[in-house]
Design a protein around this motif. Structure first.
Motif, short mmCIF file in Angstrom:
data_model
loop_
_atom_site.label_atom_id
_atom_site.label_comp_id
_atom_site.label_asym_id
_atom_site.label_seq_id
_atom_site.Cartn_x
_atom_site.Cartn_y
_atom_site.Cartn_z
N HIS A 116 0.85 -1.18 0.00
CA HIS A 116 0.00 0.00 0.00
C HIS A 116 0.89 1.24 0.00
O HIS A 116 1.87 1.30 0.74
CB HIS A 116 -0.92 -0.01 1.23
N LEU A 117 0.52 2.23 -0.83
CA LEU A 117 1.35 3.41 -1.00
C LEU A 117 0.54 4.68 -0.81
O LEU A 117 -0.57 4.80 -1.33
CB LEU A 117 1.96 3.40 -2.41
N ALA A 118 1.10 5.62 -0.05
CA ALA A 118 0.54 6.97 0.08
C ALA A 118 1.67 7.94 -0.23
O ALA A 118 2.77 7.82 0.32
CB ALA A 118 0.01 7.21 1.50
N SER A 119 1.42 8.87 -1.15
CA SER A 119 2.43 9.85 -1.52
C SER A 119 1.93 11.25 -1.23
O SER A 119 0.74 11.52 -1.30
CB SER A 119 2.76 9.75 -3.02
N SER A 120 2.88 12.13 -0.92
CA SER A 120 2.57 13.54 -0.71
C SER A 120 3.80 14.33 -1.12
O SER A 120 4.86 13.75 -1.35
CB SER A 120 2.20 13.81 0.76
N PRO A 121 3.69 15.66 -1.18
CA PRO A 121 4.87 16.45 -1.50
C PRO A 121 6.00 16.28 -0.47
O PRO A 121 7.16 16.51 -0.78
CB PRO A 121 4.36 17.90 -1.48
N ASN A 122 5.66 15.83 0.74
CA ASN A 122 6.66 15.65 1.80
C ASN A 122 7.27 14.25 1.83
O ASN A 122 8.05 13.95 2.72
CB ASN A 122 6.04 15.95 3.16
N GLY A 123 6.88 13.39 0.90
CA GLY A 123 7.45 12.05 0.87
C GLY A 123 6.42 10.98 0.58
O GLY A 123 5.35 11.26 0.05
N ARG A 124 6.76 9.77 0.97
CA ARG A 124 5.86 8.64 0.73
C ARG A 124 5.90 7.67 1.90
O ARG A 124 6.89 7.59 2.63
CB ARG A 124 6.18 7.94 -0.58
N ILE A 125 4.80 6.95 2.06
CA ILE A 125 4.68 5.93 3.09
C ILE A 125 4.22 4.65 2.40
O ILE A 125 3.30 4.68 1.59
CB ILE A 125 3.67 6.34 4.18
N GLU A 126 4.90 3.56 2.71
CA GLU A 126 4.54 2.26 2.15
C GLU A 126 4.31 1.28 3.29
O GLU A 126 5.05 1.27 4.27
CB GLU A 126 5.66 1.76 1.25
N ILE A 127 3.28 0.45 3.13
CA ILE A 127 2.96 -0.59 4.11
C ILE A 127 2.87 -1.90 3.35
O ILE A 127 2.20 -1.99 2.32
CB ILE A 127 1.62 -0.28 4.82
N GLN A 128 3.57 -2.91 3.86
CA GLN A 128 3.54 -4.21 3.19
C GLN A 128 3.83 -5.32 4.18
O GLN A 128 4.46 -5.09 5.21
CB GLN A 128 4.57 -4.26 2.07
N PRO A 129 3.37 -6.53 3.85
CA PRO A 129 3.74 -7.68 4.68
C PRO A 129 5.24 -7.93 4.57
O PRO A 129 5.86 -7.62 3.54
CB PRO A 129 2.95 -8.84 4.07
N ASP A 130 5.86 -8.46 5.62
CA ASP A 130 7.28 -8.81 5.56
C ASP A 130 7.48 -10.01 4.65
O ASP A 130 8.52 -10.19 4.05
CB ASP A 130 7.83 -9.09 6.96
N SER A 131 6.47 -10.85 4.53
CA SER A 131 6.52 -12.03 3.67
C SER A 131 6.28 -11.61 2.22
O SER A 131 5.24 -11.04 1.90
CB SER A 131 5.46 -13.03 4.13
N ILE A 132 7.27 -11.88 1.36
CA ILE A 132 7.15 -11.51 -0.06
C ILE A 132 7.36 -12.74 -0.93
O ILE A 132 7.97 -13.71 -0.49
CB ILE A 132 8.17 -10.41 -0.44
N PRO A 133 6.86 -12.70 -2.19
CA PRO A 133 7.01 -13.86 -3.06
C PRO A 133 8.48 -14.16 -3.35
O PRO A 133 9.24 -13.27 -3.72
CB PRO A 133 6.29 -13.45 -4.35
N GLY A 134 8.89 -15.41 -3.16
CA GLY A 134 10.26 -15.83 -3.45
C GLY A 134 10.37 -16.41 -4.85
O GLY A 134 9.37 -16.81 -5.45
N ASP A 135 11.56 -16.47 -5.38
CA ASP A 135 11.80 -17.00 -6.72
C ASP A 135 11.50 -18.49 -6.83
O ASP A 135 11.19 -18.99 -7.89
CB ASP A 135 13.25 -16.76 -7.14
N ASP A 136 11.58 -19.20 -5.70
CA ASP A 136 11.41 -20.65 -5.71
C ASP A 136 9.97 -21.08 -5.39
O ASP A 136 9.71 -22.24 -5.14
CB ASP A 136 12.37 -21.28 -4.71
N GLY A 137 9.04 -20.12 -5.39
CA GLY A 137 7.65 -20.44 -5.09
C GLY A 137 7.34 -20.38 -3.60
O GLY A 137 6.19 -20.45 -3.20
N GLU A 138 8.36 -20.27 -2.76
CA GLU A 138 8.19 -20.12 -1.32
C GLU A 138 8.34 -18.64 -0.97
O GLU A 138 9.12 -17.93 -1.60
CB GLU A 138 9.25 -20.93 -0.56
N ASP A 139 7.63 -18.21 0.05
CA ASP A 139 7.75 -16.82 0.47
C ASP A 139 9.08 -16.58 1.18
O ASP A 139 9.60 -17.45 1.87
CB ASP A 139 6.59 -16.42 1.40
#
Length: 98
Positions: free
Chosen positions: A32-55
């Motif tokens: 999730h992304l929120a942007s403003s003239p003062n910068g940006r904030i991103e929120i995401q799960p720590d678990s991300i898709p891995g190349d081997d099909g495992e997170d």
């Protein structure tokens, strides 16, 4: 206490008055992304898709963190840090200057 990404989006939106949009990345997964003239904030799960099909973990140095919140501002913003610090369960892990 830990929050889901959706819960944290709502809490940060309420706290800062930011509007988040959901994004989908092959590398990061859904975030999730929120942007403003003062910068940006991103929120995401720590678990991300891995190349081997495992997170994988986006921040393997913080395996207990289930959801991550990133802020990018042109300069240190103590007011933003203080407002985010008021959110129960949010833990400041580190600070980088680019």
């Amino acid at each position: 206490m830990s929050h889901t990404a959706g819960e944290l989006v709502r809490l940060v939106s309420d706290c800062l008055g930011q509007v988040f949009t959901e994004r989908d990345s092959d590398y990061r997964g859904v975030y999730h992304l929120a942007s403003s003239p003062n910068g940006r904030i991103e929120i995401q799960p720590d678990s991300i898709p891995g190349d081997d099909g495992e997170d994988d973990l986006y921040t393997p140095e913080h395996p207990a963190a289930q959801v991550l919140l990133f802020t990018t501002t042109p300069a240190a913003d103590p007011a933003l840090q203080a407002r985010l610090g008021s959110i129960e369960g949010l833990i400041h892990l580190n600070h980088e200057t680019v």
